[in-house]
Scaffold this active site. Structure first.
Site, short mmCIF file in Angstrom:
data_model
loop_
_atom_site.label_atom_id
_atom_site.label_comp_id
_atom_site.label_asym_id
_atom_site.label_seq_id
_atom_site.Cartn_x
_atom_site.Cartn_y
_atom_site.Cartn_z
N ASP A 11 -9.38 0.05 1.82
CA ASP A 11 -9.43 0.42 0.41
C ASP A 11 -10.73 -0.06 -0.24
OD1 ASP A 11 -6.98 1.51 0.80
OD2 ASP A 11 -5.85 -0.01 -0.31
N ASP A 56 0.84 -1.19 0.00
CA ASP A 56 0.00 0.00 0.00
C ASP A 56 0.88 1.24 0.00
OD1 ASP A 56 -2.70 1.28 0.34
OD2 ASP A 56 -1.72 2.02 2.15
N THR A 85 -3.25 5.07 -4.12
CA THR A 85 -2.17 5.83 -3.48
C THR A 85 -0.81 5.55 -4.12
OG1 THR A 85 -1.99 4.08 -1.82
CG2 THR A 85 -3.36 5.96 -1.28
N THR A 86 -0.63 4.35 -4.66
CA THR A 86 0.63 4.03 -5.33
C THR A 86 0.66 4.65 -6.72
OG1 THR A 86 0.74 1.94 -4.12
CG2 THR A 86 2.15 2.17 -6.04
#
Length: 587
Positions: free
Chosen positions: A452, A130, A163-164
Site C-alpha cells: 500500500d 486490509d 480498498t476498505t
C-alpha cells in the site's frame, strides 16, 4: 407392494401408493423381473423409484431406463427448476447482499479499525484489516457480494490503497438507495442522480486539493503521505522507518521525467526470525538460497556469473537402458568416466572465466565436490523467474548447454555476498529489493502494508496532488453536493442529497471505530467546516487535540480519493439496474 401377482394398496387419502401408481407399477415390475438377472434387486430398485414418484419427486425430471443386461437405473434431467426474483423485491435482495459485505469491512476503517481473523481450509490463519485481503479470502457465494469483492480488487489494482473505504462507501450508497426505492423513486433516476453527485464530488476534490513539490533532496511530503497509509496497519509503530524505505525504493526505480514507476522492479521478501525494526532496503537482487557447499566463499568481488539451465549430472538416455557390471574393473571404468564428465563440465565453466555458477537444477555429489576443490562457488535450485531477474540485472545470458557457454554470456555484478542466509547481488543497474524479517504472520501483513505504501508513493509521482484525510474530504464533498442539489429541478435532487448523506458515512465510521460519539463528532466537525470555510477539518482519530488534518499531516492522494468515489458509484449503478434475478434452486 406386489404380493402374489396382486397390487395391495390402502384406500385412504394419505396412502403411500395410489391405485393408479400400482397399475402403472405392475407391468413395469413384470417387465423388469423378466429382463433382470437379479429379480430381488430389480424389484427393490423399482419399488424405490415408484416410492419417489408417488411423493411427486422428480415427476417430470426422472425417467427409468435399462442397460444391455436388463439392470434398471434412474435418469435425472439436468434442467433444474429456477427461482426468480423480480422488480423491487430483486433490487432489495441485491442491496441487502451489498450492505452485508460493507458491514463486515466498516469496523476495519481508519487508524483505529479492528482486525479480522481469517482461517482458510488448510488451517492457515490470516490477521489483517486490509479490505482487499479480507474480501479475497472470504468464501462468497452471492453474485452481488462478488461484485463488491471485485470493487475492492479494482481499487487495489488501480490505486493500491483505499480498498476498505470504497466498499464502505458503496454500502452507504446502497443503503440510501433502498430508502429512495421505498419512496417510489425509479432506480434509473436514482442512478442518474448518483452519477451527477459523483461528478460534483470529483470536481470539488480538484478544487480543495493541494499540489506539493518534492525532489530527491526533499522527500518529507512523500514520507508523510506514506505514513498516513501505514497508520491504519498493524505495523504503525514503525511507520516512519517503513515510509522512508518505501519512498527510497520507489524513487530508485522511478522515471521522474515521464512520471512513471515500474513496481515490478521492487520485490518484497520476508525471513522468519528477528523483529520488524530489522527491515532494510537493499539495492540489488536477493535469492533465498545458500551455496551448494558450506566451505565455498560467502563474498565475491566483481563476480562473473554463469547462469545455467543444464544440471551438473550425468546424461540420461531417453530410452530404457540397462548396464551390467560384473567386475571391479568395469565399475572403476564407469566411475572414471563419470568423473571425467564432471571434470569437463567444471573445466568449461573455469575456461570462460566464471567465478560464480547459478544453476536451475541440482548437482551430483561428485560435481559439487569438484566445484569446491576448483574454487568455483555455485548455487543450485534457483527458480526460473529469479534467473531471469539476475540475467536482466547483471547483463548475463541464460545458457541451456555447457557447449554454448562463452565469456560474453557472463554477468558482471559489482558485489555478491550473503546476508541472513540469502544470496544478494548488487548489479550495475538499480534493481530494488525489500528484505523484511519477522514471524510468518507479521511478514505477510508487513508485505501487504508495504505494498500500500509503495502504491501511494507511485501515485504521488504520477500526480502530486493531495487531499487531506480523516474524513475531511468526504465532509467537504458532502456539503458541496448538498448545496448543489437545489439546482436540479427533477427527482435527481433527492438522489444527490442521499449521495451527500452516504459520504458522511466515512467520517462517521472513523469516529465510531475510534471510540468517539459518531453523530455528535460528525455534526461538530461539519458545522466547523461551514463556519470556518475550512475543508481540512476532519475526525481526530488519534486524539491529537486538533481537527485540522493539515496540522496533523494526514494526507491522501487525490487520484485515490477520486477513484474511490467513481468506482463505488459505478458499482451501485450496476446493482440498481438489476430488476430480475434468476438462480438455480438447491437440488
Amino acid at each position: 407392494m406386489l404380493y402374489g401377482g396382486k397390487a395391495l394398496t390402502k384406500r385412504s387419502n394419505n396412502s403411500l401408493l395410489s391405485s393408479g401408481t400400482c397399475r402403472c407399477f405392475l407391468p413395469v415390475a413384470l417387465f423388469t423381473l423378466r429382463r433382470s438377472r437379479s429379480p430381488p434387486r430389480a424389484l427393490l430398485f423399482l419399488f424405490f423409484f415408484v416410492l419417489l414418484r408417488s411423493f411427486g419427486v422428480g415427476r417430470k425430471r426422472m425417467a427409468l431406463a435399462f442397460d444391455e443386461y436388463g439392470r434398471p437405473f434412474i435418469i435425472i434431467k439436468e434442467q433444474e427448476q429456477k427461482s426468480r426474483l423480480r422488480g423491487l423485491e430483486a433490487q432489495k435482495a441485491n442491496i441487502s447482499a451489498g450492505k452485508a459485505v460493507a458491514r463486515i469491512l466498516r469496523t476495519s476503517l481508519g487508524p483505529k479499525g479492528m482486525d479480522k481473523m481469517l482461517q482458510n481450509p488448510d488451517g492457515d490463519v490470516t490477521i489483517t484489516n486490509d479490505g482487499a485481503t479480507i474480501l479475497e479470502q472470504m468464501d462468497v457465494d452471492n453474485q452481488i457480494a462478488k461484485l463488491m469483492v471485485e470493487l475492492s480488487r479494482s481499487q487495489d489494482y488501480e490505486i493500491g490503497d483505499g480498498t476498505t473505504g470504497v466498499v464502505v462507501m458503496a454500502g452507504a450508497l446502497l443503503e440510501q438507495a433502498e430508502k429512495l426505492l421505498e419512496r417510489g423513486i425509479h432506480p434509473i433516476r436514482i442512478a442518474e442522480g448518483y452519477e451527477m453527485a459523483s461528478r460534483i464530488a470529483v470536481e470539488h476534490l480538484e478544487h480543495i486539493s493541494h499540489k506539493f513539490e518534492f525532489s530527491v533532496g526533499n522527500l518529507e511530503p512523500l514520507v508523510q503521505t506514506c505514513m498516513t497509509t501505514l497508520s491504519s496497519k498493524i505495523v504503525h509503530r514503525c511507520k516512519r522507518m517503513l515510509a522512508e524505505i518505501a519512498v527510497k525504493a520507489v524513487l530508485a526505480v522511478a522515471d521522474l521525467e515521464r512520471k512513471d514507476v515500474n513496481l515490478d522492479l521492487i520485490k518484497v521478501e520476508g525471513k522468519v526470525g528477528g523483529k520488524l525494526e530489522d527491515t532494510e532496503l537493499v539495492y540489488g537482487i536477493t535469492v533465498d538460497k545458500d551455496m551448494s557447499h558450506p566451505q565455498m566463499p560467502k563474498r565475491i568481488e566483481d563476480a562473473k556469473i554463469a547462469i545455467l539451465t543444464c544440471p551438473f549430472e550425468p546424461p540420461k538416455p531417453k530410452t530404457k537402458h540397462k548396464v551390467d557390471i560384473d567386475t571391479v574393473e568395469k565399475f572403476q571404468t564407469l566411475r572414471e568416466q563419470e568423473r571425467k564428465y564432471f571434470d569437463d563440465m567444471v573445466q568449461k565453466c573455469k575456461d570462460v572465466g566464471a567465478t560464480l555458477v547459478i544453476c536451475q537444477w541440482g548437482f551430483d555429489d561428485e560435481a559439487n565436490h569438484l566445484l569446491m576443490h576448483r574454487n568455483l562457488p555455485a548455487v543450485r535450485w534457483v527458480g526460473g523467474v529469479e534467473l531471469e531477474l539476475i540475467a536482466i540485472a547483471t547483463g548475463a545470458r541464460i545458457v541451456p548447454r555447457f557447449q554454448e557457454l562463452t565469456p560474453d554470456k557472463l554477468g558482471r555484478p559489482k558485489l555478491t555476498f550473503f546476508k541472513s542466509s540469502c544470496l544478494v547481488y548488487v548489479p550495475l543497474m538499480n534493481e530494488v529489493i525489500w528484505f523484511s524479517i519477522g514471524n510468518k504472520m507479521m511478514i505477510e501483513e508487513t508485505k501487504r502494508s508495504l505494498h500500500d505504501a509503495l502504491c501511494v508513493a507511485r501515485n504521488l509521482i504520477r500526480n502530486n496532488s493531495i487531499v487531506y484525510g480523516g474524513g475531511s474530504a468526504e465532509i467537504s464533498c458532502s456539503i458541496a453536493a448538498e448545496a448543489a442539489a437545489d439546482k436540479y429541478p427533477g427527482v435527481e435532487q433527492y438522489a444527490i442529497r442521499s449521495f451527500a448523506e452516504a459520504l458522511d458515512s466515512i467520517p462517521m465510521a472513523l469516529a465510531e471505530n475510534s471510540g468517539l460519539q459518531p453523530i455528535n463528532t460528525l455534526t461538530a466537525v461539519k458545522s466547523q467546516q461551514i463556519k470556518e470555510n475550512n475543508p481540512y477539518c476532519g475526525i481526530d482519530c488519534n486524539d491529537v487535540g486538533t481537527n485540522n488534518m493539515q496540522q496533523q499531516n494526514v494526507f491522501e492522494t487525490l487520484i485515490g480519493k477520486q477513484q474511490q468515489i467513481l468506482l463505488a458509484t459505478q458499482v451501485v449503478k450496476m446493482i440498481l439496474k438489476i430488476d430480475d434475478v434468476i438462480t438455480p434452486s438447491d437440488y
